[in-house]
Design a protein around this motif. Structure first.
Motif, PDB file in Angstrom:
ATOM      1  N   LEU A  69       0.855  -1.186   0.000  1.00 40.29           N
ATOM      2  CA  LEU A  69       0.000   0.000   0.000  1.00 40.29           C
ATOM      3  C   LEU A  69       0.891   1.235   0.000  1.00 40.29           C
ATOM      4  O   LEU A  69       1.812   1.358   0.804  1.00 40.29           O
ATOM      5  CB  LEU A  69      -0.921   0.001   1.217  1.00 40.29           C
ATOM      6  N   GLU A  71       0.628   4.359   0.875  1.00 38.38           N
ATOM      7  CA  GLU A  71       0.736   5.201   2.070  1.00 38.38           C
ATOM      8  C   GLU A  71       1.663   4.583   3.115  1.00 38.38           C
ATOM      9  O   GLU A  71       2.466   5.274   3.745  1.00 38.38           O
ATOM     10  CB  GLU A  71      -0.651   5.446   2.676  1.00 38.38           C
ATOM     11  N   LEU A 175      -4.653   4.747   6.230  1.00 39.42           N
ATOM     12  CA  LEU A 175      -5.276   5.589   5.203  1.00 39.42           C
ATOM     13  C   LEU A 175      -5.873   4.773   4.061  1.00 39.42           C
ATOM     14  O   LEU A 175      -6.695   5.282   3.295  1.00 39.42           O
ATOM     15  CB  LEU A 175      -4.237   6.567   4.648  1.00 39.42           C
ATOM     16  N   SER A 176      -5.429   3.548   3.917  1.00 38.98           N
ATOM     17  CA  SER A 176      -5.990   2.688   2.875  1.00 38.98           C
ATOM     18  C   SER A 176      -5.947   1.254   3.374  1.00 38.98           C
ATOM     19  O   SER A 176      -5.243   0.939   4.343  1.00 38.98           O
ATOM     20  CB  SER A 176      -5.198   2.826   1.563  1.00 38.98           C
TER      21      SER A 176
END
Length: 310
Positions: A69, A71, A175-176
């Motif tokens: 990911l 982030e 955040l994800s």
């Protein structure tokens, strides 16, 4: 000077773009470290340790890094970056997704698509679809670069394995989140790694003609299939086949352009190919200006004849 290369890997295997980034990193400093931010990925860690010129491999292992990911990887890189003068990423979709986030977290400027390193603080990069080359000098304390892989040779294998250091992953950003992945099975070489590419343009007319005319040639040559933006926009080829400024940058040993006029944005993605062959019935097509060999002919006649003779 210590330089950090952020490795690109998939399904536990190190991707070839990392080898090009290591070559670029060796021109920025003498002490090159490779970061493998992942879950286990022991094969990728082992492969990274055997790259020539790598002094150390850092394995940041954490559940939040398992699916790459952007982030979370960016947070990991940013936490480590103050110990380095340069942080390098391959200028791939993966690298372009993470590098800007790292630069923002560090509050420094990113230098994108570097094609030549003149000095540790001075770089060349193409602008205006490759029609001009800008020389950029950075005074940032940490220089965040994405390097165009086609501009640098792949690093070879080292004589001995570099040491591996395990570090704790930073806290997940939240955040994800990873939901699922659909992995496409490739019957042909990956476009950016292929030694031979056969590409078609809007003149192909349909996806059926792509399969009927170009696929046999690609099969004979052991080539990947590519396409111009016009062909992709028309629905003749999938998005991941697109070559050009807004697609993939390639530099194979052989690039066969069939029915491609040679728009500037397409040339920006393939003009560094070692040998370019153009087949087009328009004698004024710009593609002939960069081609090493040009055939003014109807591709629907010429390509099947070429397949027969190979």
């Amino acid at each position: 000077m210590s330089v950090l290369v952020v490795a690109e890997h998939e399904l536990g295997a190190l991707k070839g773009a990392t080898l090009n980034a290591v070559t670029a990193a060796s021109l920025c400093g003498s002490d090159v470290h490779v970061l493998v931010a992942a879950g286990d990925a022991l094969d990728a860690v082992s492969a990274a340790s055997r790259i020539a010129g790598v002094a150390k491999v850092i394995h940041a292992k954490g559940a939040g890094l398992e699916h790459q990911l952007a982030e979370d990887v960016a947070a990991q890189v940013a936490a480590m970056a103050p110990g380095y003068t340069h942080v390098l990423f391959p200028a791939t979709s993966h690298g372009k997704n993470i590098a800007p986030r790292v630069a923002a977290l560090l509050d420094v400027a990113q230098v994108s698509e570097v094609t030549r390193i003149l000095a540790p603080d001075t770089f060349e990069r193409p602008i205006y679809a490759g029609n001009a080359v800008a020389t950029v000098q950075s005074t940032d304390r940490v220089k965040v670069l994405t390097v165009r892989t086609t501009a640098f040779e792949s690093a070879g294998a080292g004589l001995s394995a570099a040491p591996v250091e395990a570090v704790a992953a930073v806290q997940e950003t939240g955040l994800s989140a990873f939901v699922s992945a659909e992995i496409a099975a490739l019957e042909r070489p990956e476009l950016t790694a292929a030694r031979v590419i056969v590409s078609g343009g809007r003149a192909m007319g349909s996806s059926e003609k792509f399969a009927a005319v170009l696929a046999p040639l690609a099969d004979k040559l052991g080539a990947a299939l590519g396409a111009s933006r016009a062909a992709v926009d028309a629905g003749y080829a999938p998005n991941d086949w697109q070559v050009g400024q807004t697609g993939k940058i390639v530099a194979p040993q052989l690039y066969v352009a069939c029915g491609i006029s040679g728009a500037i944005q397409h040339l920006a993605g393939m003009k560094d190919s070692k040998i370019i062959v153009a087949i087009n019935k328009d004698p004024e097509a710009p593609i002939f200006g960069v081609a090493d060999y040009g055939l003014e002919a109807d591709l629907f006649v010429a390509v099947p004849e070429l397949v027969e003779k190979i």
